[in-house]
Design a protein around this motif. Structure first.
Motif, mmCIF file in Angstrom:
data_model
loop_
_atom_site.group_PDB
_atom_site.id
_atom_site.type_symbol
_atom_site.label_atom_id
_atom_site.label_comp_id
_atom_site.label_asym_id
_atom_site.label_seq_id
_atom_site.Cartn_x
_atom_site.Cartn_y
_atom_site.Cartn_z
ATOM 1 N N LEU A 81 0.846 -1.129 -0.144
ATOM 2 C CA LEU A 81 0.066 0.075 -0.131
ATOM 3 C C LEU A 81 0.808 1.271 0.166
ATOM 4 O O LEU A 81 0.390 2.187 -0.576
ATOM 5 C CB LEU A 81 -0.987 -0.113 1.225
ATOM 6 N N ALA A 82 1.902 1.207 0.763
ATOM 7 C CA ALA A 82 2.928 2.333 0.496
ATOM 8 C C ALA A 82 3.486 2.622 -0.647
ATOM 9 O O ALA A 82 3.439 3.683 -1.307
ATOM 10 C CB ALA A 82 4.119 2.074 1.512
ATOM 11 N N ILE A 83 3.494 1.494 -1.716
ATOM 12 C CA ILE A 83 4.262 1.597 -2.851
ATOM 13 C C ILE A 83 3.052 2.133 -3.604
ATOM 14 O O ILE A 83 3.160 3.227 -4.630
ATOM 15 C CB ILE A 83 4.585 0.358 -3.507
ATOM 16 N N GLU A 84 1.926 1.787 -3.433
ATOM 17 C CA GLU A 84 0.797 2.245 -4.429
ATOM 18 C C GLU A 84 0.447 3.649 -3.884
ATOM 19 O O GLU A 84 0.193 4.639 -5.061
ATOM 20 C CB GLU A 84 -0.564 1.551 -3.915
ATOM 21 N N ALA A 85 0.693 4.093 -2.955
ATOM 22 C CA ALA A 85 0.369 5.514 -2.336
ATOM 23 C C ALA A 85 1.541 6.278 -3.036
ATOM 24 O O ALA A 85 1.130 7.497 -3.576
ATOM 25 C CB ALA A 85 0.277 5.602 -0.935
ATOM 26 N N ALA A 86 2.749 5.961 -3.037
ATOM 27 C CA ALA A 86 3.831 6.699 -3.250
ATOM 28 C C ALA A 86 3.563 6.989 -4.849
ATOM 29 O O ALA A 86 3.940 8.085 -5.516
ATOM 30 C CB ALA A 86 5.026 6.056 -3.069
ATOM 31 N N GLN A 87 3.564 5.834 -5.619
ATOM 32 C CA GLN A 87 3.365 6.105 -7.109
ATOM 33 C C GLN A 87 2.088 6.878 -7.412
ATOM 34 O O GLN A 87 2.181 7.575 -8.193
ATOM 35 C CB GLN A 87 2.973 4.662 -7.632
ATOM 36 N N PRO A 132 9.415 9.107 -5.555
ATOM 37 C CA PRO A 132 10.091 7.976 -5.321
ATOM 38 C C PRO A 132 9.945 7.311 -3.908
ATOM 39 O O PRO A 132 10.034 8.123 -3.002
ATOM 40 C CB PRO A 132 11.415 8.376 -5.836
ATOM 41 N N LEU A 133 10.003 6.008 -3.844
ATOM 42 C CA LEU A 133 10.147 5.596 -2.630
ATOM 43 C C LEU A 133 11.097 4.322 -2.471
ATOM 44 O O LEU A 133 11.196 3.632 -3.468
ATOM 45 C CB LEU A 133 8.709 4.885 -2.340
ATOM 46 N N ARG A 134 11.883 4.398 -1.424
ATOM 47 C CA ARG A 134 12.613 3.239 -1.077
ATOM 48 C C ARG A 134 12.143 2.458 0.095
ATOM 49 O O ARG A 134 11.805 3.005 1.208
ATOM 50 C CB ARG A 134 14.122 3.872 -0.780
ATOM 51 N N ILE A 135 12.342 1.262 -0.132
ATOM 52 C CA ILE A 135 11.724 0.142 0.859
ATOM 53 C C ILE A 135 12.892 -0.677 1.725
ATOM 54 O O ILE A 135 13.844 -1.165 0.932
ATOM 55 C CB ILE A 135 10.847 -0.912 0.076
ATOM 56 N N ALA A 136 12.761 -0.752 2.774
ATOM 57 C CA ALA A 136 13.970 -1.391 3.592
ATOM 58 C C ALA A 136 13.390 -2.498 4.667
ATOM 59 O O ALA A 136 12.279 -1.863 5.144
ATOM 60 C CB ALA A 136 14.885 -0.552 4.183
ATOM 61 N N GLY A 137 13.973 -3.540 4.664
ATOM 62 C CA GLY A 137 13.492 -4.398 5.679
ATOM 63 C C GLY A 137 13.607 -5.899 5.464
ATOM 64 O O GLY A 137 13.838 -6.363 4.198
ATOM 65 N N PRO A 138 13.453 -6.914 6.276
ATOM 66 C CA PRO A 138 13.721 -8.371 6.029
ATOM 67 C C PRO A 138 12.442 -8.713 5.391
ATOM 68 O O PRO A 138 11.432 -8.402 5.402
ATOM 69 C CB PRO A 138 13.895 -9.113 7.497
ATOM 70 N N ILE A 139 12.702 -9.695 4.295
ATOM 71 C CA ILE A 139 11.593 -10.308 3.657
ATOM 72 C C ILE A 139 10.944 -11.384 4.581
ATOM 73 O O ILE A 139 11.660 -12.597 4.213
ATOM 74 C CB ILE A 139 11.909 -10.880 2.221
ATOM 75 N N SER A 140 10.282 -11.230 5.582
ATOM 76 C CA SER A 140 9.803 -12.344 6.329
ATOM 77 C C SER A 140 8.810 -13.078 5.796
ATOM 78 O O SER A 140 8.350 -14.267 6.228
ATOM 79 C CB SER A 140 9.363 -11.518 7.766
ATOM 80 N N ASP A 141 8.156 -12.887 4.507
ATOM 81 C CA ASP A 141 7.134 -13.673 4.002
ATOM 82 C C ASP A 141 7.565 -13.529 2.526
ATOM 83 O O ASP A 141 7.034 -12.675 1.776
ATOM 84 C CB ASP A 141 5.583 -13.210 4.237
ATOM 85 N N ARG A 142 8.023 -14.784 2.022
ATOM 86 C CA ARG A 142 8.681 -14.694 0.623
ATOM 87 C C ARG A 142 7.582 -14.564 -0.226
ATOM 88 O O ARG A 142 7.618 -13.820 -1.292
ATOM 89 C CB ARG A 142 9.540 -15.849 0.526
ATOM 90 N N ALA A 143 6.432 -15.320 0.008
ATOM 91 C CA ALA A 143 5.227 -15.610 -0.999
ATOM 92 C C ALA A 143 4.674 -14.365 -1.091
ATOM 93 O O ALA A 143 4.274 -13.589 -2.311
ATOM 94 C CB ALA A 143 4.291 -16.468 -0.535
ATOM 95 N N TYR A 144 4.425 -13.431 0.195
ATOM 96 C CA TYR A 144 3.702 -11.911 -0.126
ATOM 97 C C TYR A 144 4.770 -11.148 -0.753
ATOM 98 O O TYR A 144 4.243 -10.348 -1.668
ATOM 99 C CB TYR A 144 3.693 -11.696 1.324
ATOM 100 N N TYR A 145 6.162 -11.165 -0.757
ATOM 101 C CA TYR A 145 7.039 -10.155 -1.403
ATOM 102 C C TYR A 145 6.871 -10.626 -2.890
ATOM 103 O O TYR A 145 6.791 -9.653 -3.735
ATOM 104 C CB TYR A 145 8.391 -10.707 -0.752
ATOM 105 N N GLU A 146 6.947 -11.871 -3.473
ATOM 106 C CA GLU A 146 6.910 -12.004 -4.526
ATOM 107 C C GLU A 146 5.546 -11.827 -5.267
ATOM 108 O O GLU A 146 5.603 -11.394 -6.497
ATOM 109 C CB GLU A 146 7.314 -13.788 -5.048
ATOM 110 N N ASP A 147 4.560 -11.938 -4.737
ATOM 111 C CA ASP A 147 3.140 -11.875 -5.108
ATOM 112 C C ASP A 147 2.774 -10.329 -5.192
ATOM 113 O O ASP A 147 2.015 -9.867 -6.086
ATOM 114 C CB ASP A 147 2.097 -12.764 -4.476
ATOM 115 N N ARG A 148 3.115 -9.498 -3.802
ATOM 116 C CA ARG A 148 2.379 -8.294 -3.701
ATOM 117 C C ARG A 148 3.512 -7.103 -3.966
ATOM 118 O O ARG A 148 3.073 -6.081 -4.318
ATOM 119 C CB ARG A 148 1.800 -8.129 -2.508
ATOM 120 N N ILE A 149 4.818 -7.468 -3.766
ATOM 121 C CA ILE A 149 5.750 -6.322 -3.764
ATOM 122 C C ILE A 149 6.488 -6.312 -4.955
ATOM 123 O O ILE A 149 6.532 -5.288 -5.851
ATOM 124 C CB ILE A 149 6.543 -6.662 -2.678
ATOM 125 N N GLU A 150 6.974 -7.489 -5.404
ATOM 126 C CA GLU A 150 7.928 -7.313 -6.695
ATOM 127 C C GLU A 150 7.376 -7.010 -7.863
ATOM 128 O O GLU A 150 7.684 -5.984 -8.550
ATOM 129 C CB GLU A 150 8.485 -8.906 -6.813
#
Length: 350
Positions: free
Chosen positions: A200-206, A211-229
């Protein structure tokens, strides 16, 4: 004193989450004040803490036990065994080694077994009510634990079960988290999991065209690949799991920090870190965020409303960075947290 931390993640950089970061900073602050702190935490925790790391033992179950239909997941069983072994050890002779035990974990056994100890126990409530912890409290006619909550919101959520929880907010070291120059991209930091809402942060920034930089551990790999990437690019960039020095640089250089909880955030350490760096915050009004932010240092949109958040971003970027820093020093400092806990330790030890 004994400080009980996570048995799942080491208390070391880069931190697995806000709980691990808070435990690290609290141990540092108490050590600087002359307290002898023994840290009960996962192996690999930072030896620089000035406390003796006591690795918890993992269980070695028989093949028969592992194949039983009642066998839970291996990770759950290992964590259960770690805290069970720890509490039995403290029940044997903890009163000869410690004046106070501070349970800073999320596990139920330090609360359930507190009555077996002959040393006072303080437990910090870091989350909304969970069934295991609530059960551990209600199973006792008179729970001997002194409870604190990390925010007024969290204390309210626990009111029915813990009516007298004291509020001790998590603090940030304002000598380390220093003001930055700002003016750069937006920043989002935290665990990349659905409840933190980085998509949602990416969607709001766009939507805001910033521009937006995101930092943090990928604690949920499936979520990252499906919703972030799929959302990266178009001004949004994932910069990795940063250590605290790198994260301070990211936050200090940002024009604003986005905080987008999709759950009722119990506190929001990332908010305090951003403010300490002089960076105003734009986020969703969920949980305790409204307690930390004032209109001078942050603006809040209705929960989940990406377009409303996007509209607030340009206004947030114009807020006074000195006001953000002042709020952190006055309301979110680690010294305030350490003062409150030190006074509480002395009280319960008496």
């Amino acid at each position: 004193m004994a400080l009980i931390a996570s048995a799942r993640f080491p208390i070391s950089e880069p931190f697995a989450g806000g709980l691990e970061a808070h435990t690290w900073w609290l141990a540092q602050a108490l050590h600087r004040r002359g307290h002898h702190v023994e840290l009960f935490a996962a192996p690999g925790s930072d030896p620089v803490l000035g406390a003796r790391e006591l690795p918890v033992r993992k269980t070695a179950l028989s093949d028969a036990a592992r194949s039983d239909t009642s066998m839970p997941g291996a990770a759950w069983m290992e964590e259960h065994h770690a805290y069970l072994a720890l509490m039995l050890d403290l029940a044997r002779d903890g009163e000869h080694r410690f004046d106070v035990i501070h349970n800073n974990s999320l596990h139920y056994l330090p609360v359930a077994m507190a009555s077996a100890l002959r040393v006072p126990v303080v437990t910090t409530l870091h989350t909304p009510p969970t069934p295991w912890l609530e059960s551990a409290i209600k199973a006792q006619d008179s729970c001997p634990v002194t409870f604190t909550a990390v925010s007024r919101f969290t204390a309210g959520a626990w009111q029915a079960t813990v009516p007298a929880a004291r509020i001790v907010r998590n603090g940030v070291d304002t000598h380390f988290w220093k003001p930055g120059r700002g003016g750069g991209d937006l920043a989002w930091s935290g665990r990349l999991v659905p409840e933190k809402g980085p998509h949602l942060a990416i969607e709001a920034a766009q939507a805001a065209g910033v521009p937006l930089r995101i930092a943090g551990p990928i604690s949920d790999r499936a979520y990252y690949e499906d919703r972030i990437e799929p959302l990266l690019g178009k001004g949004a960039r994932y910069v990795g799991h940063l250590d605290r020095q790198e994260l301070a640089g990211l936050l200090g250089s940002a024009s604003a920090a986005l905080v987008t909880p999709c759950w009722d955030e119990p506190y929001g350490l990332v908010v305090a870190e951003a403010l300490a760096c002089g960076t105003p915050v734009c986020g969703f009004d969920r949980g305790a965020l409204g307690e930390i932010l004032t209109p001078e240092c942050g603006l809040l949109a209705p929960p989940g409303d990406v377009l409303a958040l996007a509209e607030l971003i340009p206004r947030t970027m114009k807020l006074d960075r000195q006001a953000a820093r002042r709020r952190a020093v006055q309301f979110c400092s680690l010294e305030r947290t350490a003062d409150a806990y030190t006074s509480l330790y002395e009280e319960v030890a008496r």
